[in-house]
Design an enzyme around this catalytic site. Structure first.
Site, PDB file in Angstrom:
ATOM      1  N   GLU A  16       0.763  -1.397   0.051  1.00 46.50           N
ATOM      2  CA  GLU A  16      -0.123   0.115   0.101  1.00 46.50           C
ATOM      3  C   GLU A  16       0.841   1.212  -0.123  1.00 46.50           C
ATOM      4  O   GLU A  16       0.704   2.118   0.921  1.00 46.50           O
ATOM      5  CB  GLU A  16      -0.855  -0.084   1.143  1.00 46.50           C
ATOM      6  CG  GLU A  16      -1.810  -1.300   1.111  1.00 46.50           C
ATOM      7  CD  GLU A  16      -2.734  -1.595   2.352  1.00 46.50           C
ATOM      8  OE1 GLU A  16      -2.720  -0.666   3.176  1.00 46.50           O
ATOM      9  OE2 GLU A  16      -3.471  -2.565   2.477  1.00 46.50           O
ATOM     10  N   ASN A  19       2.122  -4.317  -3.265  1.00 42.47           N
ATOM     11  CA  ASN A  19       0.764  -4.933  -3.131  1.00 42.47           C
ATOM     12  C   ASN A  19      -0.290  -3.868  -2.780  1.00 42.47           C
ATOM     13  O   ASN A  19       0.280  -2.855  -2.142  1.00 42.47           O
ATOM     14  CB  ASN A  19       0.669  -6.110  -1.753  1.00 42.47           C
ATOM     15  CG  ASN A  19      -0.608  -6.696  -1.622  1.00 42.47           C
ATOM     16  OD1 ASN A  19      -0.881  -6.930  -2.758  1.00 42.47           O
ATOM     17  ND2 ASN A  19      -1.074  -6.836  -0.659  1.00 42.47           N
ATOM     18  N   HIS A  35     -10.124  -6.177  -2.483  1.00 44.49           N
ATOM     19  CA  HIS A  35     -11.254  -5.904  -1.315  1.00 44.49           C
ATOM     20  C   HIS A  35     -12.561  -5.249  -2.027  1.00 44.49           C
ATOM     21  O   HIS A  35     -12.351  -4.123  -2.121  1.00 44.49           O
ATOM     22  CB  HIS A  35     -10.693  -5.201  -0.041  1.00 44.49           C
ATOM     23  CG  HIS A  35      -9.532  -6.119   0.496  1.00 44.49           C
ATOM     24  ND1 HIS A  35      -9.663  -7.157   1.219  1.00 44.49           N
ATOM     25  CD2 HIS A  35      -8.483  -5.651   0.578  1.00 44.49           C
ATOM     26  CE1 HIS A  35      -8.757  -7.816   1.729  1.00 44.49           C
ATOM     27  NE2 HIS A  35      -7.704  -6.654   1.531  1.00 44.49           N
ATOM     28  N   GLU A  49      -5.878 -10.240  -1.863  1.00 42.54           N
ATOM     29  CA  GLU A  49      -6.458 -10.207  -0.742  1.00 42.54           C
ATOM     30  C   GLU A  49      -8.150 -10.451  -1.043  1.00 42.54           C
ATOM     31  O   GLU A  49      -8.972  -9.550  -0.552  1.00 42.54           O
ATOM     32  CB  GLU A  49      -6.185  -9.132  -0.147  1.00 42.54           C
ATOM     33  CG  GLU A  49      -4.770  -8.847   0.415  1.00 42.54           C
ATOM     34  CD  GLU A  49      -4.279  -7.744   1.120  1.00 42.54           C
ATOM     35  OE1 GLU A  49      -5.264  -7.266   1.615  1.00 42.54           O
ATOM     36  OE2 GLU A  49      -3.154  -7.636   1.180  1.00 42.54           O
ATOM     37  N   ASP A  55     -11.850 -10.403  -1.343  1.00 41.39           N
ATOM     38  CA  ASP A  55     -13.157 -10.666  -0.802  1.00 41.39           C
ATOM     39  C   ASP A  55     -14.352  -9.910  -1.186  1.00 41.39           C
ATOM     40  O   ASP A  55     -13.915  -8.773  -1.859  1.00 41.39           O
ATOM     41  CB  ASP A  55     -13.169 -10.638   0.913  1.00 41.39           C
ATOM     42  CG  ASP A  55     -12.387  -9.383   1.478  1.00 41.39           C
ATOM     43  OD1 ASP A  55     -12.451  -8.311   0.731  1.00 41.39           O
ATOM     44  OD2 ASP A  55     -11.972  -9.384   2.465  1.00 41.39           O
TER      45      ASP A  55
HETATM   46  O1  G3I Z   1      -2.751  -8.708  18.146  1.00 37.43           O
HETATM   47  C1  G3I Z   1      -4.339  -8.310  18.617  1.00 37.43           C
HETATM   48  C2  G3I Z   1      -4.432  -9.269  19.867  1.00 37.43           C
HETATM   49  O2  G3I Z   1      -3.468  -9.216  20.775  1.00 37.43           O
HETATM   50  C3  G3I Z   1      -5.863  -9.036  20.474  1.00 37.43           C
HETATM   51  O3  G3I Z   1      -6.162 -10.124  21.250  1.00 37.43           O
HETATM   52  C4  G3I Z   1      -7.053  -9.023  19.244  1.00 37.43           C
HETATM   53  C5  G3I Z   1      -8.217  -8.824  19.902  1.00 37.43           C
HETATM   54  O4  G3I Z   1      -9.158  -8.479  18.884  1.00 37.43           O
HETATM   55  O5  G3I Z   1      -6.496  -8.306  18.369  1.00 37.43           O
HETATM   56  C6  G3I Z   1      -5.167  -8.496  17.899  1.00 37.43           C
HETATM   57  O6  G3I Z   1      -5.001  -7.699  16.721  1.00 37.43           O
HETATM   58  C7  G3I Z   1      -5.865  -7.694  15.646  1.00 37.43           C
HETATM   59  C8  G3I Z   1      -4.899  -7.748  14.536  1.00 37.43           C
HETATM   60  O7  G3I Z   1      -5.673  -7.764  13.206  1.00 37.43           O
HETATM   61  C9  G3I Z   1      -4.460  -9.522  14.453  1.00 37.43           C
HETATM   62  O8  G3I Z   1      -5.687 -10.256  14.472  1.00 37.43           O
HETATM   63  C10 G3I Z   1      -6.516  -6.192  15.358  1.00 37.43           C
HETATM   64  O9  G3I Z   1      -7.550  -6.055  16.316  1.00 37.43           O
HETATM   65  C11 G3I Z   1      -7.187  -6.039  13.985  1.00 37.43           C
HETATM   66  O10 G3I Z   1      -7.532  -4.883  13.750  1.00 37.43           O
HETATM   67  C12 G3I Z   1      -6.191  -6.491  12.789  1.00 37.43           C
HETATM   68  O11 G3I Z   1      -6.722  -6.457  11.670  1.00 37.43           O
HETATM   69  C13 G3I Z   1      -5.849  -6.837  10.439  1.00 37.43           C
HETATM   70  C14 G3I Z   1      -5.570  -5.666   9.567  1.00 37.43           C
HETATM   71  O12 G3I Z   1      -5.035  -6.121   8.696  1.00 37.43           O
HETATM   72  C15 G3I Z   1      -4.588  -4.519  10.326  1.00 37.43           C
HETATM   73  O13 G3I Z   1      -4.497  -3.558   9.528  1.00 37.43           O
HETATM   74  C16 G3I Z   1      -6.876  -7.751  10.025  1.00 37.43           C
HETATM   75  O14 G3I Z   1      -6.986  -9.008  10.735  1.00 37.43           O
HETATM   76  C17 G3I Z   1      -6.153  -8.420   8.581  1.00 37.43           C
HETATM   77  O15 G3I Z   1      -6.930  -8.810   7.813  1.00 37.43           O
HETATM   78  C18 G3I Z   1      -5.617  -6.928   7.571  1.00 37.43           C
HETATM   79  O16 G3I Z   1      -5.250  -7.164   6.507  1.00 37.43           O
HETATM   80  C19 G3I Z   1      -4.779  -6.088   5.556  1.00 37.43           C
HETATM   81  C20 G3I Z   1      -3.464  -6.761   4.692  1.00 37.43           C
HETATM   82  O17 G3I Z   1      -2.716  -6.848   5.662  1.00 37.43           O
HETATM   83  C21 G3I Z   1      -3.206  -5.673   3.833  1.00 37.43           C
HETATM   84  N1  G3I Z   1      -4.190  -5.176   3.068  1.00 37.43           N
HETATM   85  C22 G3I Z   1      -5.402  -4.656   3.933  1.00 37.43           C
HETATM   86  C23 G3I Z   1      -6.017  -5.856   4.623  1.00 37.43           C
HETATM   87  C24 G3I Z   1      -7.287  -5.597   5.287  1.00 37.43           C
HETATM   88  O18 G3I Z   1      -7.046  -4.472   6.209  1.00 37.43           O
END
Ligand code: G3I
Length: 354
Positions: free
Chosen positions: A158, A200, A236, A264, A266
């Site tokens: 990004e 990406n 997305h 990615e 969806d």
């Molecule tokens: O690490 C914490 C954990 O300690 C805690 O217990 C848990 C409780 O909800 O949260 C955990 O963090 C989460 C993390 O994912 C790991 O699961 C965050 O809240 C959550 O916001 C985070 O979201 C991720 C997001 O990237 C962050 O920007 C999504 O799962 C993931 O699908 C998303 O992936 C990104 C790609 O890398 C790049 N392109 C966009 C895509 C969607 O945003």
């Protein structure tokens, strides 16, 4: 007698040639990995460590339907190097080990991004030399550890602003300037010369200013001999807005000699999602896979999560749901049939790989 045998052989050969590996009956979802391999394309899925370790159904969905995996979060900087020089390989090793034991490819995600950075890095005040050194250490750690085991890496994630054609002023940009992209790609290539190195990006799937700006950047990088091998179209999508001309926009980049992947995928549906929306979504998934099949150097379509239970969508887009090909109970949805339908078509000579 001889004529009759010759006739039988001719009929058999003609039938075999015409059928050319076409499945005879209705598509069988269990055959997806084989169908994908027949097309010389990877069908991937983003995975999370916790269910990968603890949930057998989760693992079965992956191994029965996909040929590659991407770590959804666990290879990101925040998790891999939470403190400077302290690396946590437990998650990445779990994903790569699982992939290897099931003959799945791995896409590495992601090295340089503005999100999910540890606070020591995001809040530090770095000179150019220091940040270069930090970048080198991190790339060396990840690409070095998985050399020969991770085939493609999202080195740059990004790089453009969300909705404008300007380079994002992330940490790397602020300290090193726009050439952080070329520097990182060159470092990565030195570490693992065989890995396919990607930029990406999202919001480029239907063309527009941001896609044009990426194209200009890529042309410049390639002219300067920077080692860049692929562009990730994140994919997305919102239901109803999957571009009809995705293949054309991917071809603009393959025309430059690059490969492309949908990294990615969806398709989120506004609530309440009804049966007809799921059927339309199936068509959208079909079209995305078909677009990839139509582009000789499109090598991978990866969906962003194993099931709706694991999708990032409800947390990030309240009011949207049902974005993935499996429901919360791992039931296959029409979207899975959409992908299967796309892969059911006759395989063509799509490329030689570069
Ligand atoms: O690490 C914490 C954990 O300690 C805690 O217990 C848990 C409780 O909800 O949260 C955990 O963090 C989460 C993390 O994912 C790991 O699961 C965050 O809240 C959550 O916001 C985070 O979201 C991720 C997001 O990237 C962050 O920007 C999504 O799962 C993931 O699908 C998303 O992936 C990104 C790609 O890398 C790049 N392109 C966009 C895509 C969607 O945003």
């Amino acid at each position: 007698m001889f004529t009759a045998i010759a006739l039988c052989v001719a009929v058999f050969l003609t039938t075999a040639l015409l059928s050319d590996n076409l499945p005879s009956g209705p598509p069988d979802e269990g055959e997806l990995p084989g169908m994908a391999r027949t097309h010389d394309i990877e069908l991937g899925v983003a995975v999370a460590v916790n269910p990968l370790v603890h949930d057998g159904e989760y693992r079965s969905v992956i191994t029965e339907h996909y040929t590659s995996v991407t770590a959804e979060n666990t290879m990101k900087w925040q998790y891999v190097q939470p403190q400077r020089h302290q690396f946590d390989w437990s998650g990445p090793d779990t994903v790569v080990g699982f992939a290897e034991s099931h003959d799945l490819n791995v896409r590495g995600h992601t090295l340089l991004w503005h999100n999910q950075l540890p606070s020591w890095l995001a809040q530090g005040s770095w000179s150019q030399d220091e940040l270069r050194q930090i970048m080198r250490e991190h790339l060396r750690a990840l690409l070095g550890r998985y050399k020969g085991r991770v085939s493609a890496w999202d080195i740059i994630n990004e790089p453009f602003e969300d909705t404008s054609p300007h380079l994002r002023e992330n940490l790397w940009y602020r300290v090193l300037g726009p050439d952080y992209i070329a520097e990182a790609l060159s470092m990565a290539h030195e570490i693992d010369p065989e890995a396919r190195l990607y930029i990406n990006e999202f919001g480029i799937e239907g063309g527009g200013d941001k896609a044009d700006a990426l194209h200009t950047l890529v042309e410049d990088l390639l002219q300067r001999g920077v080692p860049l091998h692929g562009i990730g179209f994140q994919g997305h999508f919102v239901h109803g807005n999957v571009p009809e001309d995705l293949a054309d926009h991917m071809r603009r980049f393959t025309d430059l000699g690059l490969e492309v992947s949908v990294t990615e995928l969806d398709v989120r549906i506004p609530e309440p999602s009804r049966e007809d929306a799921l059927e339309e979504q199936a068509d959208e998934y079909r079209r995305v896979v078909e677009a990839c099949l139509d582009v000789p150097r499109c090598v991978n379509v990866t969906v962003w999560g194993v099931s709706d239970q694991h999708s990032w969508v409800p947390e990030w887009f309240p009011g949207y749901t049902d974005a993935l090909p499996f429901d919360e109970d791992y039931g296959p949805k029409p979207a899975l049939s959409g992908m299967t339908e796309a892969l059911s078509r006759r395989p063509s000579q799509r490329r030689p790989h570069p």
